[in-house]
Design a protein around this motif. Structure first.
Motif, PDB file in Angstrom:
ATOM      1  N   ILE A   1      54.418 -23.150  77.252  1.00 53.35           N
ATOM      2  CA  ILE A   1      54.248 -24.580  77.009  1.00 53.35           C
ATOM      3  C   ILE A   1      54.560 -24.868  75.541  1.00 53.35           C
ATOM      4  N   GLU A   2      55.348 -25.894  75.317  1.00 57.04           N
ATOM      5  CA  GLU A   2      55.531 -26.416  73.951  1.00 57.04           C
ATOM      6  C   GLU A   2      54.424 -27.443  73.739  1.00 57.04           C
ATOM      7  N   VAL A   3      53.534 -27.160  72.792  1.00 56.23           N
ATOM      8  CA  VAL A   3      52.325 -27.965  72.638  1.00 56.23           C
ATOM      9  C   VAL A   3      52.664 -29.307  71.981  1.00 56.23           C
ATOM     10  N   THR A   4      52.224 -30.394  72.616  1.00 60.62           N
ATOM     11  CA  THR A   4      52.414 -31.725  72.005  1.00 60.62           C
ATOM     12  C   THR A   4      51.114 -32.235  71.380  1.00 60.62           C
ATOM     13  N   SER A   5      49.969 -31.839  71.928  1.00 62.49           N
ATOM     14  CA  SER A   5      48.669 -32.215  71.355  1.00 62.49           C
ATOM     15  C   SER A   5      47.683 -31.087  71.598  1.00 62.49           C
ATOM     16  N   THR A   6      46.832 -30.845  70.596  1.00 60.54           N
ATOM     17  CA  THR A   6      45.792 -29.822  70.743  1.00 60.54           C
ATOM     18  C   THR A   6      44.593 -30.278  69.909  1.00 60.54           C
ATOM     19  N   ALA A   7      43.393 -29.935  70.354  1.00 56.66           N
ATOM     20  CA  ALA A   7      42.212 -30.455  69.664  1.00 56.66           C
ATOM     21  C   ALA A   7      41.334 -29.316  69.147  1.00 56.66           C
TER      22      ALA A   7
ATOM     23  N   GLU B   1      42.059 -26.217  73.664  1.00 56.12           N
ATOM     24  CA  GLU B   1      42.232 -27.559  74.218  1.00 56.12           C
ATOM     25  C   GLU B   1      43.656 -27.975  73.871  1.00 56.12           C
ATOM     26  N   PHE B   2      44.559 -27.941  74.856  1.00 59.41           N
ATOM     27  CA  PHE B   2      45.952 -28.261  74.523  1.00 59.41           C
ATOM     28  C   PHE B   2      46.708 -28.744  75.751  1.00 59.41           C
ATOM     29  N   MET B   3      47.822 -29.405  75.466  1.00 59.05           N
ATOM     30  CA  MET B   3      48.726 -29.880  76.512  1.00 59.05           C
ATOM     31  C   MET B   3      50.146 -29.887  75.948  1.00 59.05           C
ATOM     32  N   GLY B   4      51.110 -30.019  76.819  1.00 58.86           N
ATOM     33  CA  GLY B   4      52.478 -30.048  76.313  1.00 58.86           C
ATOM     34  C   GLY B   4      53.499 -30.054  77.428  1.00 58.86           C
ATOM     35  N   ARG B   5      54.732 -29.651  77.075  1.00 60.57           N
ATOM     36  CA  ARG B   5      55.836 -29.622  78.044  1.00 60.57           C
ATOM     37  C   ARG B   5      56.174 -28.187  78.397  1.00 60.57           C
ATOM     38  N   VAL B   6      56.484 -27.961  79.663  1.00 62.21           N
ATOM     39  CA  VAL B   6      56.885 -26.638  80.118  1.00 62.21           C
ATOM     40  C   VAL B   6      58.291 -26.349  79.586  1.00 62.21           C
ATOM     41  N   VAL B   7      58.439 -25.232  78.853  1.00 62.45           N
ATOM     42  CA  VAL B   7      59.780 -24.878  78.375  1.00 62.45           C
ATOM     43  C   VAL B   7      60.316 -23.618  79.053  1.00 62.45           C
TER      44      VAL B   7
ATOM     45  N   VAL C   1      39.005 -34.113  66.292  1.00 60.48           N
ATOM     46  CA  VAL C   1      40.296 -33.994  65.616  1.00 60.48           C
ATOM     47  C   VAL C   1      41.360 -33.572  66.626  1.00 60.48           C
ATOM     48  N   VAL C   2      42.439 -34.366  66.694  1.00 63.91           N
ATOM     49  CA  VAL C   2      43.587 -34.000  67.517  1.00 63.91           C
ATOM     50  C   VAL C   2      44.729 -33.590  66.590  1.00 63.91           C
ATOM     51  N   LEU C   3      45.316 -32.437  66.868  1.00 61.94           N
ATOM     52  CA  LEU C   3      46.415 -31.915  66.050  1.00 61.94           C
ATOM     53  C   LEU C   3      47.728 -32.103  66.798  1.00 61.94           C
TER      54      LEU C   3
END
Ligand SMILES: NC(=O)c1ccc[n+]([C@@H]2O[C@H](COP(=O)([O-])OP(=O)(O)OC[C@H]3O[C@@H](n4cnc5c(N)ncnc54)[C@H](O)[C@@H]3O)[C@@H](O)[C@H]2O)c1
Ligand SMILES: [Zn+2]
Ligand SMILES: [Zn+2]
Length: 395
Positions: free
Chosen positions: A30-36, A61-67, A385-387
């Motif tokens: 996963i390419e992370v777009t947001s993580t906390a 805690e993270f999310m993103g796009r499948v690469v 905090v969201v990174l």
């Protein structure tokens, strides 16, 4: 790639580390777009969870796009996913019973000896959470390898932005399960210790699950104000005698259910809290559990005690007598995230649950160290905090 790594107590750093690769057929990258940053990460930052090694990548805690996706993954490149912090195989005795945080297959065999002697059974794998839980690299990074990617990640619609769904990875299901574990009946009075992200979502969930009154306890005015905004009555434990206030606010009975959303770094000045804190500082006791003791003493006879707060060791001065003599029930655990994802995503989509109100700061990933320091030492203003990887640090 760039990632936030642990090097010791109050020492985390942004490092350049090797990119993750597919290792097993069911993996995805996963390419992370947001993580906390989570309150659980603070336990690592404070050095009170054993099993950390210098260089470990944090973040669960993270999310993103499948690469990239292995042949056994059900994910497709380009899909947008939120990933549960608990790593579960989906097929074992526990996963089949929806006890995902008890999965028996995600903590690699060579790591199981770390937690088995401590707890009787090996812990389940978690992202970025010490070698007790598998030593998996975490998601406070540009990329992350997700094992069992056919089971955990939930694909999210593009109509919902990251801030609305990111917390499905942990704290939203954790608050929800905390309220479920309190067995709330319509009209119940529920007291919640801790107005951090987990406490705030537990308050929101308790109200959605039918509580008549929720009482929130903390010391930070900023966090208490957020609790009040959700509809809770509030107690500042620095200014108020908590048990007396709770008796008064619950018609002299005590709350029907209590939720400990504080965990192993409870603050307080009572003798038990001082003793715990000293023992924790010198490394002869893992848990500082003043809030939990207070909750057990405050809850009404026959009441329910829900513990989402994380604990690690062997607690003393535990009010076992109160537990037994009052006929209480206790439920706890790392969250079975997968079990609640579908329902919670639906409620977010319907506008029933707002997850964005508690985000106080959005920072570039490169600014993660500042995020940790402030989330630890400026808790009044820094609620969550969201990174964001790939965004620029402002001077
Ligand atoms: N069970 C799970 O799966 C799970 C998942 C996520 C987090 N957690 C745990 O939940 C806990 C809370 O997480 P968070 O992100 O909200 O953390 P946080 O550190 O942001 O919040 C904790 C709050 O508790 C308050 N507090 C401290 N001592 C208190 C006391 N004596 N009485 C009342 N309040 C007190 C603090 O002021 C703070 O606001 C942590 O232990 C974390 O590890 C568990
Ligand atoms: Zn978390
Ligand atoms: Zn399993």
């Amino acid at each position: 790639m760039r990632a936030l790594t642990w090097h010791g107590k109050h020492d985390v750093r942004m490092d350049t580390v090797p990119d993750p690769e597919i290792m097993n057929p069911r993996d995805a990258i996963i390419e992370v777009t947001s993580t906390a940053i989570c309150g659980s990460d603070l336990h690592l930052f404070d050095g009170v969870i054993p099993g950390m090694m210098a260089g470990d990548i944090l973040g669960h805690e993270f999310m993103g796009r499948v690469v990239d996706a292995g042949p056994g993954s059900t994910l497709k490149k380009g899909q947008r996913v939120v990933v549960p912090f608990v790593i579960s195989c989906g097929k074992c005795f526990f996963c089949e019973r929806a006890q995902f945080s008890a999965c028996d297959n995600s903590n690699p065999a060579e790591k199981q000896d770390l937690s088995e002697p401590l707890y009787g059974h090996a812990m389940t794998g978690l992202f970025g959470y010490s070698h007790l839980t598998g030593g998996y690299p975490g998601g406070q990074a540009e990329y992350v390898r997700v094992p069992f990617s056919d089971v955990g990640p939930i694909v999210v619609p593009d109509g919902l932005d990251d801030d609305q769904v990111l917390f499905l990875s942990d704290i939203l299901p954790t608050g929800w399960m905390a309220a479920k574990n309190a067995d709330i009946e319509p009209g119940d009075t529920v007291a919640v210790w801790g107005c951090g992200p987990v406490g705030l979502f537990a308050i929101q969930s308790a109200l959605l699950q039918g509580a008549g009154k929720v009482i929130a306890i903390d010391e930070y005015p900023g966090r208490l104000a957020l609790a009040k905004g959700l509809g809770a009555e509030i107690i500042d434990f620095k200014r108020t005698h908590v048990r007396e206030a709770l008796m008064e606010m619950s018609g002299g009975l005590g709350p029907d259910a209590v939720i400990d959303a504080v965990g192993m770094e409870s603050h307080g000045w009572a003798p038990d809290a001082i003793m715990d804190n000293i023992k924790q500082q010198v490394g002869i006791g893992a848990d500082s559990a003043h809030a939990l003791r207070q909750a057990i003493i405050a809850v009404r006879k026959g009441g329910r005690v829900s513990i989402p707060g994380v604990y690690g060791g062997y607690l003393d001065k535990f009010p076992l007598g109160a537990l037994m003599e009052k006929g209480l029930q206790i439920r706890t655990g790392q969250t079975h995230v997968h079990k609640y994802l579908g329902e919670l995503l639906h409620r977010i989509g319907e506008g029933e649950i707002d997850t964005t109100f508690l985000i106080s700061h959005r920072l570039p990933l490169e600014d993660a160290v500042r995020g940790y320091e402030n989330f630890r030492f400026n808790q009044n203003e820094w609620t969550k905090v969201v990174l964001k990887p790939g965004t620029e640090v402002r001077a």
